[in-house]
Design an enzyme around this catalytic site. Structure first.
Site, PDB file in Angstrom:
ATOM      1  N   THR A  70       1.949  -0.380  -4.476  1.00  0.00           N
ATOM      2  CA  THR A  70       1.124  -1.196  -3.593  1.00  0.00           C
ATOM      3  C   THR A  70       1.689  -2.607  -3.470  1.00  0.00           C
ATOM      4  O   THR A  70       1.766  -3.174  -2.372  1.00  0.00           O
ATOM      5  CB  THR A  70      -0.322  -1.251  -4.110  1.00  0.00           C
ATOM      6  N   GLN A 177       5.352   9.292  -1.316  1.00  0.00           N
ATOM      7  CA  GLN A 177       5.119  10.717  -1.522  1.00  0.00           C
ATOM      8  C   GLN A 177       6.377  11.568  -1.404  1.00  0.00           C
ATOM      9  O   GLN A 177       6.447  12.652  -1.978  1.00  0.00           O
ATOM     10  CB  GLN A 177       4.076  11.222  -0.512  1.00  0.00           C
ATOM     11  N   SER A 194       6.757   4.370  -5.456  1.00  0.00           N
ATOM     12  CA  SER A 194       5.882   4.171  -6.614  1.00  0.00           C
ATOM     13  C   SER A 194       6.219   5.189  -7.692  1.00  0.00           C
ATOM     14  O   SER A 194       6.150   6.394  -7.456  1.00  0.00           O
ATOM     15  CB  SER A 194       4.416   4.319  -6.189  1.00  0.00           C
ATOM     16  N   ALA A 195       6.562   4.710  -8.881  1.00  0.00           N
ATOM     17  CA  ALA A 195       7.102   5.578  -9.929  1.00  0.00           C
ATOM     18  C   ALA A 195       6.136   6.646 -10.400  1.00  0.00           C
ATOM     19  O   ALA A 195       6.545   7.767 -10.728  1.00  0.00           O
ATOM     20  CB  ALA A 195       7.553   4.732 -11.121  1.00  0.00           C
ATOM     21  N   CYS A 320     -16.160  10.896   2.482  1.00  0.00           N
ATOM     22  CA  CYS A 320     -17.562  11.073   2.863  1.00  0.00           C
ATOM     23  C   CYS A 320     -18.360  11.375   1.605  1.00  0.00           C
ATOM     24  O   CYS A 320     -18.784  12.508   1.350  1.00  0.00           O
ATOM     25  CB  CYS A 320     -17.687  12.196   3.876  1.00  0.00           C
TER      26      CYS A 320
END
Length: 459
Positions: A70, A177, A194-195, A320
């Site tokens: 992030t 991803q 991201s590791a 939701c």
């Protein structure tokens, strides 16, 4: 207990564990110092950078390590926009980007910048021509994920990168991803990862900025990581992250083929075993280990708890739930069913027996949730009433859809049912139900409270 949520965080790879333990003893010193311990730490950091750069397909001096994926996204977008502020303030993103990208876009808009969101088709894939058209004058940066984190659809990165190159716009690719499965094709300009998505430790991200890309790091200056990632480097975790990436890449070809067979099995069998279920995402151009499906008349959060009790750890792309009361932005952009959403993402080494047992457990879990919610068991006989109004105000998904399904058989063919709902998810789920059940969605209109959704019975 089978863990089927690798897209959120993959289990620590054994190679990463070994590298982490070894580097805790060797890589604790300040790599900027010239004494023996500092030189040893610097060697470990440089070796990790070279290994990660080789896996990504970039030069080592183009790659820096950050405190998370992030943080890499936030820093990459902010730095690229600042570096090209003389060009303009335009930012182009797809409608299905990770929240880290969309949060950066929202902040950019709040600060006076412009944001163009490129829509996707029902599989979650952007159209290259639509993306190209969004690259107008004044566009400073474009962003496109390599593969979607909720439904697994792979994006046409190479084609979009080519369009960006022609337009003179740098492209930032969120590759969190897809990096475990191979390098990202195309002439992209910036890339993030991201590791913990590939079996490395949490707290390590990477940011690549190609040579020649205008980039102005934001925030106070720092001498470390080319000034793009301030703070003392977490060398043990960085070493473990690079080791894990190299290890999963060595296994990728064989493991991708095996896991794709398992997800193909899930894609085919789930709709057969569970009525009123829709498998979402591109059936071909997708990540090998991920499959997502949505079940009518099911609350996603309740279903996840039911599967957890049965021994399976899965996640949901749908938001939701009682905590947010809003559907997933990805599913909303795709225009698919959001209720009862389940994402299965298989980690490396998942045995076939675990998937077979999941297929045995799932139908009973869905039936149990539907029974508790009072879902219809079968279509009702044709009735005589020409139109009905269902008051679902104050009720959350999937209740409005369940109540619609219960009464649609009470009106004759050609008759209508109007559902009153103040739940945002109804705008997505009622049309999706109509498409799945062969009924006509007439449209929506304002009501005294919420919205009125009109459905005409076709069969």
């Amino acid at each position: 207990m089978p863990y089927f949520d690798a897209a959120s965080s993959a289990p620590l790879h054994p190679v990463a564990r070994q590298a982490l333990q070894a580097s805790l003893d060797e890589g604790w010193a300040d790599p900027s110092r010239l004494y023996r311990e500092g030189r040893r730490a610097r060697m470990l950091l440089d070796a990790a950078r070279e290994a990660a750069a080789e896996a990504v397909g970039c030069r080592p001096d183009e790659l820096v390590f950050t405190s998370s994926g992030t943080r890499a996204v936030h820093s990459g977008i902010a730095g690229a926009l600042a570096g090209r502020r003389r060009v303009g303030t335009g930012l182009v993103v797809s409608a299905v980007e990770h929240s880290s990208v969309l949060h950066s876009a929202a902040l950019h808009r709040e600060r006076g910048g412009s944001v163009t969101e490129v829509p996707v088709d029902r599989t979650g894939r952007v159209d290259v021509s639509a993306y190209r058209a969004a690259l107008g004058e004044g566009t400073a940066l474009a962003c496109l994920q390599s593969a979607n984190h909720e439904v697994g659809t792979e994006q046409p990165v190479a084609e979009v990168a080519s369009a960006c190159r022609v337009a003179g716009v740098p492209l930032l690719v969120d590759a969190a991803q897809s990096l475990p499965w191979g390098p990202v094709d195309g002439d992209w300009s910036l890339l993030t990862g991201s590791a913990h998505k590939w079996g490395g430790p949490a707290g390590v991200g990477l940011l690549v900025v190609r040579k020649g890309v205008r980039f102005a790091p934001q925030g106070p200056a720092d001498e470390r990581e080319s000034g793009r990632a301030p703070g003392f480097e977490n060398i043990p975790s960085i070493v473990a992250a690079a080791a894990a990436l190299r290890a999963v890449r060595a296994e990728a070809a064989q493991e991708a083929g095996r896991l794709r067979e398992l997800t193909e099995l899930l894609r085919g069998r789930v709709p057969e075993l569970v009525p009123d279920t829709e498998v979402v995402g591109d059936p071909e151009r997708r990540l090998p280990h991920l499959v997502t499906f949505s079940c009518l008349y099911v609350d996603g959060e309740t279903l996840l708890h039911e599967l957890d009790r049965a021994g399976f750890s899965v996640s949901s792309g749908s938001s939701c739930t009682s905590s947010t009361l809003t559907p997933s932005h990805v599913l909303r952009a795709m225009g698919v069913l959001s209720e009862g959403n389940v994402r299965v993402s298989l980690p490396t080494g998942t045995p076939t027996d675990d998937v077979d047992r999941f297929l045995r457990v799932l139908p009973e879990a869905v039936s149990a949730v539907r029974a508790r919610l009072g879902a219809p068991r079968a279509a009702a006989e044709p009735g005589e009433v020409g139109s009905l109004v269902v008051d679902s105000l104050g009720k959350r998904c999937p209740i409005p859809v369940i109540e619609l399904a219960k009464v649609i058989g009470d009106v004759p063919v050609g008759g209508t049912v109007t559902v009153l709902s103040d739940d945002e998810a109804a705008r997505l789920d009622i049309p999706a139900w109509c498409e799945m059940r062969g009924q006509e969605y007439v449209g929506e209109e304002p009501a005294d409270r919420g919205r009125a959704y009109v459905v005409r019975r076709v069969s």
